[in-house]
Each structure stands twice: as structure tokens, then as C-alpha cells.
Design a protein around this motif. Sequence first.
Motif, PDB file in Angstrom:
ATOM      1  N   LEU A  98       0.905  -1.232  -0.080  1.00  0.00           N
ATOM      2  CA  LEU A  98      -0.156   0.037  -0.292  1.00  0.00           C
ATOM      3  C   LEU A  98       1.063   1.395   0.091  1.00  0.00           C
ATOM      4  N   GLU A  99       0.770   2.227  -1.079  1.00  0.00           N
ATOM      5  CA  GLU A  99       1.544   3.282  -0.791  1.00  0.00           C
ATOM      6  C   GLU A  99       0.636   4.312  -0.291  1.00  0.00           C
ATOM      7  N   ASP A 118      -6.306  -7.823  -9.125  1.00  0.00           N
ATOM      8  CA  ASP A 118      -7.145  -6.666  -9.148  1.00  0.00           C
ATOM      9  C   ASP A 118      -7.261  -6.150  -7.534  1.00  0.00           C
ATOM     10  N   PRO A 120      -7.257  -3.118  -4.668  1.00  0.00           N
ATOM     11  CA  PRO A 120      -8.080  -1.215  -5.141  1.00  0.00           C
ATOM     12  C   PRO A 120      -7.050  -0.417  -5.030  1.00  0.00           C
ATOM     13  N   ALA A 121      -7.623   0.765  -5.555  1.00  0.00           N
ATOM     14  CA  ALA A 121      -5.825   1.469  -5.474  1.00  0.00           C
ATOM     15  C   ALA A 121      -5.265   1.718  -4.528  1.00  0.00           C
ATOM     16  N   GLY A 122      -4.327   2.251  -4.739  1.00  0.00           N
ATOM     17  CA  GLY A 122      -3.351   1.971  -3.730  1.00  0.00           C
ATOM     18  C   GLY A 122      -2.579   1.291  -3.528  1.00  0.00           C
ATOM     19  N   PHE A 124      -1.114  -2.508  -4.356  1.00  0.00           N
ATOM     20  CA  PHE A 124      -0.003  -3.048  -5.610  1.00  0.00           C
ATOM     21  C   PHE A 124       0.339  -4.605  -5.333  1.00  0.00           C
TER      22      PHE A 124
END
Length: 179
Positions: A98-99, A118, A120-122, A124
Motif C-alpha cells: 500500500l502506498e 486486481d 483497490p487503488a493505492g 500493488f
Amino acid sequence: MPHRAVAVHVAAATLVIAVVATTGAALSAEDLEVRFLDEAWNGEAVPAGSQCQKFGGEAGSPALHVAGIPEQANALIIEFSDRDFPPMDNGGHGKFGLEVEPGTTSIDVGSVPGHTSDLPAGFFVVEEHKAPTWDKAGAYLPPCSGGRGNSYYLTVKAVHRMGEETHELASGTLEMGKY
């Protein structure tokens, strides 16, 4: 209580100093505080429905609260492991990140779906789980021992990433429980 420095290690512009109390117990400022956000995760037993799809589960990773993040960190890496099955230990159940904004010292990390890359946003993928032929492939394989009582745990690492290089700044481990 007086402390004395016993080791100095310089790595990637980060100075780590280990200190030992007069009792001889090691102290560390490098530990993250990690806890579950859902009370169903009690560290003793994996909650019903939180196992892999092969055994009827549909849940994602447990949501976490992480505190004590060093200000230089720009990501958290979360590794999932099965202590009782060596091929799936040390992140064998997947690793994702997580960023985080540098300067973030605590954060709630939401659940990531199992059996998929796949995210969620943020988030990887660091490394997909090591048993894609056992159950569906993905960044996280929920506990999957079929109820044999294997012990699962997760490790959160606060890191500073620059390109391909990743430098660990702090870490914390949390028992997920037996399944």
C-alpha cells in the motif's frame, strides 16, 4: 534505567542503533504497532468465512490499523504466511503493498480481496501467493489448510521504495490464528 549501545548498523542512510537495558532485554524503536480492525480476528482462530475459496471462504484480507510508521516510509508491504507448512511460510500466502504519503505515522489498511491480483487503488502486488494450482491465483490466498489447525500470521513492513530498491524501516507481526 540506563541503556548502553551494543551495535551500530548503517544501511541506506538509515542508522539503526540497538540498545540493551540493564536486564539484557533488547529494545527496538523499529517495531510497528499492528492490530485488526475487525474484532472477529482475535488471533486465536481464523474467523468463519475468512478461509480460501477451496474451503468455502469468500473474504479478503483482514483490515488492519498500523501505527509507529517511520516518517521516511512511502509504502507498507504486507506478507501472509502459514507457519506450519514451510512452502507457504515467509509470505507464501502472498505479498501486497500500500502506498503511503511520507510523514504518515498511522493508517487504517482496508481489506484486499483474496484470489485476485486486481487490487483497490493505492495497493500493488509484490508477489502472488505460491499455490496458484491449489486455489485461485492472486496477491492474497486466505488461510487454506482445510481446518487442520495450521497457524497463520502476517507481517507488515514499513519501507522506503525508490525504483526497484526497497529499504525496510520497521516491521510488526500479528497472529491471524489457526485454521
